[in-house]
Design a protein around this motif. Sequence first.
Motif, mmCIF file in Angstrom:
data_model
loop_
_atom_site.group_PDB
_atom_site.id
_atom_site.type_symbol
_atom_site.label_atom_id
_atom_site.label_comp_id
_atom_site.label_asym_id
_atom_site.label_seq_id
_atom_site.Cartn_x
_atom_site.Cartn_y
_atom_site.Cartn_z
ATOM 1 N N LEU A 405 -0.768 -6.557 8.318
ATOM 2 C CA LEU A 405 -2.003 -6.897 7.610
ATOM 3 C C LEU A 405 -2.995 -5.749 7.608
ATOM 4 C CD1 LEU A 405 -2.649 -10.610 8.680
ATOM 5 C CD2 LEU A 405 -1.397 -9.730 6.716
ATOM 6 N N SER A 406 -3.025 -4.979 8.689
ATOM 7 C CA SER A 406 -3.965 -3.854 8.757
ATOM 8 C C SER A 406 -3.625 -2.777 7.730
ATOM 9 C CB SER A 406 -3.967 -3.252 10.166
ATOM 10 O OG SER A 406 -2.686 -2.736 10.501
ATOM 11 N N GLN A 407 -2.405 -2.794 7.219
ATOM 12 C CA GLN A 407 -1.995 -1.850 6.182
ATOM 13 C C GLN A 407 -2.320 -2.364 4.789
ATOM 14 O OE1 GLN A 407 2.130 -1.961 8.048
ATOM 15 N NE2 GLN A 407 2.051 0.198 7.474
ATOM 16 N N CYS A 408 -2.862 -3.580 4.712
ATOM 17 C CA CYS A 408 -3.054 -4.235 3.412
ATOM 18 C C CYS A 408 -4.517 -4.615 3.170
ATOM 19 C CB CYS A 408 -2.164 -5.478 3.330
ATOM 20 S SG CYS A 408 -0.400 -5.128 3.510
ATOM 21 N N VAL A 409 -5.416 -3.841 3.731
ATOM 22 C CA VAL A 409 -6.837 -4.142 3.571
ATOM 23 C C VAL A 409 -7.243 -4.035 2.106
ATOM 24 C CG1 VAL A 409 -9.178 -3.416 4.173
ATOM 25 C CG2 VAL A 409 -7.378 -3.390 5.904
ATOM 26 N N THR A 410 -6.798 -2.994 1.414
ATOM 27 C CA THR A 410 -7.217 -2.786 0.024
ATOM 28 C C THR A 410 -6.638 -3.826 -0.920
ATOM 29 O OG1 THR A 410 -5.391 -1.230 -0.318
ATOM 30 C CG2 THR A 410 -7.501 -0.307 0.374
ATOM 31 N N GLU A 411 -5.552 -4.515 -0.505
ATOM 32 C CA GLU A 411 -4.952 -5.556 -1.346
ATOM 33 C C GLU A 411 -5.644 -6.898 -1.173
ATOM 34 O OE1 GLU A 411 -3.266 -3.308 0.224
ATOM 35 O OE2 GLU A 411 -2.168 -2.295 -1.373
ATOM 36 N N GLY A 412 -6.591 -6.987 -0.240
ATOM 37 C CA GLY A 412 -7.384 -8.208 -0.080
ATOM 38 C C GLY A 412 -6.780 -9.272 0.800
#
Length: 426
Positions: A405-412
């Motif tokens: 999840l920390s790799q997907c911050v920009t995906e919301g």
Amino acid sequence: MIAFIKSLWGDRRGNVLVIVAAAMPLIIGGAGLATDTIQWTLWKRQLQRAADSAAVAGVYDREATSGSTSTASAAVTRDLSLNLHSYYGLKTGYPVTTFPANSGVKTNQVAVTVAIQRRLSFSSFFMSTPPTITATATAAAIPAGGDACVEALETNAAKTGIINSGNTTIYMPSCVMHSNSPSTNSASAGGSSDVTALAIAAVGGIQQSNNFHVTAYRPYSPPLADPLASITPDPNAMTCSASALTNTTNFATLPAGTNCFASLSVGSNKTLNVPANFGPIYINGGSVNFQGTFNCTGCTIVLTNKSVAANATIGTVSSNAQAANNITAPTSGTYKGISIYQDRRAVDCSGCNKLNGGSASLITGALYFPSQELWYNGGGAGTATCTMVVARRIVFTGNSNFKGLSQCVTEGLPQNNTVRMIRLVA
């Protein structure tokens, strides 16, 4: 010591009797004090063990009630009644239960102090009041390391929350699988499945399996909250058409503002391209059936019903293995980070949502089915995606790779869906 006493006993000289008479109180006193010390230590250890268990029970109660302290004291008392023998009557005024404020990573803390008064067999000859033995323990919920990319919300102890079946291959080395089911087998990996994850965590038990390749098993963890519990469809936001949305739909001819359809389907070998950033696509009581290619960037499929009735019909999702589902969730707005959303009013069913897809499928965002079971085959196992699965029960039937999840911050995607453990902290 025994040999010395025997030698004194056999000695015929009179002065030995004097020495024995003088030494005997010391010998008896030393033995008495040693006995009292051992008994005191035993009681202290048993009392400390009970305090530790009670503090942990209090934290479990707070975790189950979203941090509330209203029933934590009762949980502490209940646990003490099970772990302290009846002859260990607590001193009046105990237990003392307090709730220290959250500190750093320590949350939902519970501190328990217990005390008993017990007469010691030797020392009681010289003490008018039995001594007080006290024990104190503090427990808290702390991060266990890792966020849950896969979360089963099931709370029925008769149901397994997460099932990895057949030849499933799941690769999520930066993510945790978590099941809220209190079942003795809350998350399983059967058949020839191959599951690589940071950890497998569950409210209930987890049976060890050679199919799990994890850094840690975390059974009997606190339940995880629904990370999307605050999202509820607004009927006033729906501009509905009586028609279905299909691969033959011409978006240019739709009445202005139309975002709600009777159902959604894409035929075999057909393609439906939704205009970029179309926004939420509301499905009003109907279902979704993918057999061909569906492309949608910046949109969310919302299975709901414009009716506000509690028993309003909520549709399901069906997607066959030949389908190519390419959905990218919006990065802002009500449905930020959500690719498919199913209304909580959906009636529980097994196997009613099957989201399969070929190697061309790519879903970025959360798949949210809080009231029903989801069967999921993410497609190819080659590329890790920013996908999150939150459902009542989850059955993996194919190959899927997940980013943390920390790799997907920009995906919301929702953040801080951190798995916790309950531990003694003082």
